[in-house]
Design a protein around this motif. Structure first.
Motif, mmCIF file in Angstrom:
data_model
loop_
_atom_site.group_PDB
_atom_site.id
_atom_site.type_symbol
_atom_site.label_atom_id
_atom_site.label_comp_id
_atom_site.label_asym_id
_atom_site.label_seq_id
_atom_site.Cartn_x
_atom_site.Cartn_y
_atom_site.Cartn_z
ATOM 1 N N ARG A 94 0.836 -1.204 0.000
ATOM 2 C CA ARG A 94 0.000 0.000 0.000
ATOM 3 C C ARG A 94 0.871 1.255 0.000
ATOM 4 O O ARG A 94 0.661 2.182 -0.792
ATOM 5 N N SER A 95 1.865 1.251 0.885
ATOM 6 C CA SER A 95 2.716 2.427 1.025
ATOM 7 C C SER A 95 3.494 2.707 -0.269
ATOM 8 O O SER A 95 3.549 3.847 -0.740
ATOM 9 N N PHE A 96 4.068 1.663 -0.861
ATOM 10 C CA PHE A 96 4.870 1.863 -2.073
ATOM 11 C C PHE A 96 3.979 2.262 -3.258
ATOM 12 O O PHE A 96 4.339 3.138 -4.043
ATOM 13 N N CYS A 97 2.829 1.625 -3.397
ATOM 14 C CA CYS A 97 1.945 1.963 -4.528
ATOM 15 C C CYS A 97 1.410 3.384 -4.367
ATOM 16 O O CYS A 97 1.321 4.135 -5.344
ATOM 17 N N ALA A 98 1.039 3.750 -3.144
ATOM 18 C CA ALA A 98 0.544 5.108 -2.910
ATOM 19 C C ALA A 98 1.615 6.128 -3.272
ATOM 20 O O ALA A 98 1.350 7.132 -3.934
ATOM 21 N N GLY A 99 2.849 5.849 -2.855
ATOM 22 C CA GLY A 99 3.944 6.773 -3.119
ATOM 23 C C GLY A 99 4.298 6.840 -4.594
ATOM 24 O O GLY A 99 4.513 7.917 -5.148
ATOM 25 N N LEU A 100 4.370 5.689 -5.240
ATOM 26 C CA LEU A 100 4.786 5.657 -6.651
ATOM 27 C C LEU A 100 3.721 6.259 -7.556
ATOM 28 O O LEU A 100 4.032 6.920 -8.550
ATOM 29 N N LEU A 101 2.446 6.017 -7.236
ATOM 30 C CA LEU A 101 1.367 6.449 -8.132
ATOM 31 C C LEU A 101 0.688 7.716 -7.633
ATOM 32 O O LEU A 101 -0.262 8.202 -8.242
#
Lengths: 82, 755, 160
Positions: B239-246
């Motif tokens: 969740r954290s990585f996808c939120a940050g990347l996108l």
């Protein structure tokens, strides 16, 4: 004053090779502020990429922990694992 | 304080795991097992070059194919901020993470993702992927770590300047970082030595080789909310990585943890998940993506290979006087090898006064490394333990006795700085020496090797919720993906505190909307940290039940104690009340204040450091160089085994992986820098017929900071095997080998060179 | 390309499906029939996670085409238990913690059952070589081998 021990690599980068530095602090938050003031960049580096070990316990997110002149304080890289 | 073992009813027993029946009947749902209505199939287009500039990407032919619903490239992902995040083992720069998920401007390794496509069937998606035309300008590449450090090596990142050195270099290079650790006076230590051994070692990158390839289903609605289902060691990390990347609000992303088919550190980052979300957003439909085995090898991270120089001195009576090591670690295409932990663990099984370890984090045109079980430690400790063995042998001292003379103990200052509390290094040596295995006579061409290992273990963020159901059963919610039986341990710990039958407790790994943040399942932290949260939450429930009973009895809460699943009067002074069971309290919960639950949200500290000692017997065929592992024993201080069956399993599985690392496994690259063995036929993990039984011996030196004494267990067992096998082969052949894997041709060559 | 209509018996029930000529039995089982207990680990016959029985022969379903199942019987992990009654191998795997992540487990169980159906008194070496085509990365095989041998011993005891 608390004694903060750095790895020799960190020391070469921020403290002209001094691996033990002394700062006035009652907790880790103050310690990091004092380190940043004395050695620009060091406090930021600790917050972003490092752990602090106090009396043998490695703290990945050190902030509020109290420290005193008897504390054994080491600054280490962050450790994760597989 | 630790509670006494005799008090335990469930801790230390071999219960049936709560998810077990689903897993032996095929009902358990893993990453690729979910199908949603209207779901599309996604495929990734990967670089065929080790190093190339992307001139152009033409997606028009793919988009024109009937059945293709979306195509994405790096242009569909916002450029990421340059900031550091914790990813499994080391810190990774968010921008590097983005560029690893999908290449921008340059491809940096064979298999690097450049585009992705979603279509109505797998077949159409594959044909569409083949129609995406990427024009490359092929650049010179570099694979080997020492070659990558040379002045004339092709530079991967022209904005990367070596960190950790002063003054800052003026020229960009492939050396991302230099780290140094040490204490005492190494030169004086060597001057005091009677025997000094210095050798150079190499290891090859090895893959975690979980049997389940990466898989995800993502579904973004018109309102921008996304549901993600994936096989991962951390759905909060996803969740954290996808939120940050996108650049999507975390509240809009819900990630559910599928059952996970192995990870070993390799699933502590994202590969497919952001791409699946991007495709789903574009197509307006759910998208499933699953890697092929070839993609797993080419497109996901192994651990580092390394080149190392290690020098150790000792006195005649077997006391180590100094250790010095220089470690060059491959990071893959982006910085972030586990060289830091490798430096910190290298000499840590021992109580040394004079140590220096220097490490270099070096990029090259290989898959970006990701965590693999005790990241870094197996590599550096392999080199150190091989020399320790050679010292013992040359000094005529038994290798276990030699280690005993130098073992780290409570109060020892570790080479990375901290002073140890209660640890069990010596206890593992004693237990190893006492085994029958250590006394079995060996035959011709056979040899016995011993090695020890150390890993820190970590704590970190974990949460737990305990709810008492109306019928007295218990729902346990937590958020650590269960990779090897952890739900069994959680149920045991809750049942122990609540004093009820373990089968009344149903543990569930809930989604990211349902509970607070958890750090990944990694660092051997789950039974320790999430277990601590479960114990805290269970204690909160006990206190709430005591409070309810106190109301009924009209006494103070101190007048009610909790024993064996019942509320009882603390003493006869409180009054004469019949004990109330948990089920009885649950039945009247609505009359005493409503539903009963307890929660804990913690950042666990005080993970206990752990040590292990392994014994390995091998036979080497002098004609073929083939090594057969005859016997294997793994001893480890586990603090306290909550479920001994799954703890033994960690020791056995880690040992098997370490044996594979020592004997078989390696990435092989062709002259163009492409992976030559991206499949299980040519990248050979140990199979059942390669191994003997692996005796697991659990030593229990309780960790004082955990209520039941738990130490992390999962990582230590992969550390000793590399040197244990190497030392056994040395004993069998009379030749010291310094490169892994110990393949038959390498052994034959080594034996021929000696003769 | 027209799909082909296939009639087969899966876990004792007559089943029909439509599949493309190039689709593997593994893909058909997972995507068309909805039996996802059979796992894909490599699609090259190296890992054994997709092991099923085809007319009584142990096969990697990734190496068999869906159309090849026409008129044959297929047995998968979903058909191993008898209703609520687990097969003795399934029960023993749970009792002896012979699985960790569980992903290889369906294939291992199908393969192990094929062995015990043929030979109820295998040596350790026979079990190890029989299961050499089923990769497990978690357990180091120790508890798997013991569980298979202990099940065989129980089955011999029960039939004696």
């Amino acid at each position: 004053m608390v004694k903060v021990v750095l790895t020799s690599g960190t020391a070469q980068q921020f403290t002209d090779g001094q691996t033990a530095v002394h700062v006035a602090a009652n907790n880790v938050r103050q310690m990091i502020q004092a380190l940043e003031a004395g050695f620009p960049g060091l406090g930021t580096a600790i917050q972003q990429t490092m752990s602090v070990a106090i009396d043998g316990v490695i703290l990945p997110d050190p902030y509020l922990e109290t420290v005193n002149e008897d504390s054994e304080i080491f600054v280490l890289p962050k450790i994760g694992g597989g | 304080m630790n509670e006494q073992p005799k008090q335990f009813k469930w801790v230390g027993t071999r219960t049936i795991r709560p998810d077990g029946v689903d897993k032996v009947t095929g009902r358990a749902m893993y990453g690729a097992d979910l199908t949603l209505p209207g779901m599309l199939q996604g495929k990734v287009v990967r670089s065929p070059h080790a190093h190339a500039r992307i001139i152009s990407i033409d997606t028009s032919a793919a988009e024109a194919l009937t059945g293709v619903k979306a195509v994405v490239t790096a242009a569909d992902m916002p450029e990421a901020d340059s900031k550091l995040v914790a990813a499994g083992e080391a810190m990774i720069n968010f921008r590097d993470l983005a560029h690893n998920v999908i290449a921008r401007d340059k491809v940096l390794y064979d298999g690097h993702a450049v585009a992705a496509v979603a279509a109505t069937t797998n077949d159409i998606a594959e044909r569409a992927a083949a129609l995406i035309k990427v024009k490359y300008e092929v650049l010179p590449h570099v694979i080997d770590v020492l070659e990558a450090m040379k002045d004339d090596a092709p530079v991967l990142h022209d904005n990367m300047f070596t960190g950790g050195v002063k003054p800052k270099p003026e020229k960009a290079s492939n050396v991302a970082n230099r780290v140094e650790f040490g204490m005492g006076d190494v030169e004086a230590g060597f001057a005091a030595a009677d025997l000094i051994i210095e050798r150079k070692f190499t290891t090859e990158p090895v893959h975690q080789a979980y049997i389940e390839p990466h898989a995800v289903v993502a579904d973004m609605g018109q309102d921008g909310k996304v549901d993600v289902w994936c096989s991962s060691q951390g759905h909060f990390m996803v969740r954290s990585f996808c939120a940050g990347l996108l650049k999507i609000d975390m509240s809009k992303i819900k990630v559910s943890a599928a059952e996970i088919g192995g990870g070993f550190g390799g699933k502590t980052t994202v590969y497919l998940e952001p791409l699946a979300i991007m495709l789903s957003r574009k197509a307006g439909r759910p998208v499933r993506m699953a890697m092929s085995r070839e993609e797993v090898f080419r497109g996901s991270g192994p651990t580092s290979g390394a080149a190392m120089t290690v020098k150790i001195g000792a006195t005649k009576d077997g006391r180590i006087t100094a250790g010095d090591a220089t470690l060059y670690f491959q990071a893959g295409a982006f910085p972030g090898s586990p060289v830091g932990p490798a430096c910190m663990t290298a000499f840590t099984p021992y109580n040394l006064d004079n140590v220096r370890v220097v490490g270099f984090d070096v990029v090259s045109n290989r898959q970006k490394v990701v965590a693999y079980r005790a990241p870094g430690a197996p590599i550096s400790e392999y080199a150190v333990e091989s020399i320790v063995d050679e010292l013992a042998s040359k000094l005529g001292i038994d290798p276990i006795d030699f280690r005993t003379k130098n073992a780290a103990l409570e109060g020892t200052k570790a080479a990375y700085g901290v002073t140890f509390g209660a640890i069990g290094m010596q206890e593992t040596l004693d237990a190893a020496k006492a085994t029958e295995h250590y006394k079995i006579p060996l035959g011709p061409n056979q040899g016995r090797g011993v090695a020890s290992g150390f890993w820190f273990n970590i704590g970190g963020e974990s949460c737990a919720g305990i709810r008492i159901n109306e019928d007295g059963t218990v729902a346990l919610s937590e958020g650590s993906p269960d990779i090897g039986g952890s739900r069994a341990s959680m149920a045991i710990m809750a049942a122990e505190v609540l004093g009820i039958d373990v089968n009344k407790v149903k543990p569930t790994v809930v989604d990211t909307d349902a509970i607070g943040y958890h750090f990944v399942t990694g660092g051997s932290r789950v039974t320790f940290a999430t277990g601590m949260a479960v114990v805290d939450a269970s204690k909160a429930v006990v206190d709430e039940m005591r409070a309810r009973v106190a109301k009924v009895w009209e006494v103070d809460i101190e007048g009610v104690v909790w024993e064996d699943g019942h509320a009882r009067p603390a003493s006869t002074n409180v009054g004469d009340f019949d004990p109330m069971s948990l089920a009885e309290i649950a039945a009247i919960a609505n009359k005493t204040g409503g539903p009963i639950s307890g929660h804990a949200d913690i950042n666990a500290k005080g993970a206990g450091p752990a040590f292990g000692t392994h014994i390995c017997d091998v036979e080497v065929d002098p004609e073929t160089g083939f090594v057969t592992v005859l016997r294997y024993t793994a001893v480890q201080d586990v603090g306290r085994a909550i479920h001994p069956g799954y703890v033994e399993g960690q020791l056995q599985g880690g040992a098997a992986q370490g044996i594979g690392w020592a004997l078989n496994e390696a990435y092989i690259y062709d002259k163009n820098g492409c992976v030559d063995n991206p499949g299980f036929l040519d990248y050979r993990v140990p199979v059942a017929s390669d191994l003997p039984m692996i005796d697991a011996i659990l030593v229990e030196v309780p960790n004082p900071t955990h209520p039941f004494g738990v130490r992390g267990v999962g990582e230590v067992p992969i550390i000793p095997p590399l040197a244990a096998v190497n030392n056994a082969v040395a004993a069998a052949t009379g030749t010291r080998f310094t490169a892994l894997p110990l393949s038959p041709p390498a052994i034959l060559a080594g034996m021929a060179a000696k003769n | 390309m027209a799909k082909q209509h296939i009639t087969t018996t899966i876990n004792g029930e007559e089943s029909e499906y439509l599949c493309e000529a190039q689709e593997t039995l593994l893909d058909v089982l997972r995507d068309q029939v909805g039996l996802t207990g059979t796992k894909e680990g490599c699609s090259s016959g190296d890992c054994g996670a997709c092991s099923v029985m085809l007319d009584g022969v142990l096969v990697c379903s990734c190496l068999v085409l869906g159309v090849e199942a026409e008129g044959k019987t297929v047995e998968t992990i979903e058909g191993m238990a008898d209703g609520d009654e687990l097969h003795p191998l399934q029960q023993k795997f749970l009792e002896e913690a012979a699985l960790q992540c569980g992903f290889c487990t369906p294939g291992v169980l199908v393969a192990a059952k094929a062995l015990l159906d043929m030979n109820n008194n295998p040596t350790e070496t026979e079990v190890r070589y029989w299961l050499a085509g089923n990769l497990c990365r978690c357990t180091g095989y120790d508890k798997i081998i013991r569980a298979v041998m202990d099940t065989a011993a129980d089955m011999r005891g029960a039939s004696a």
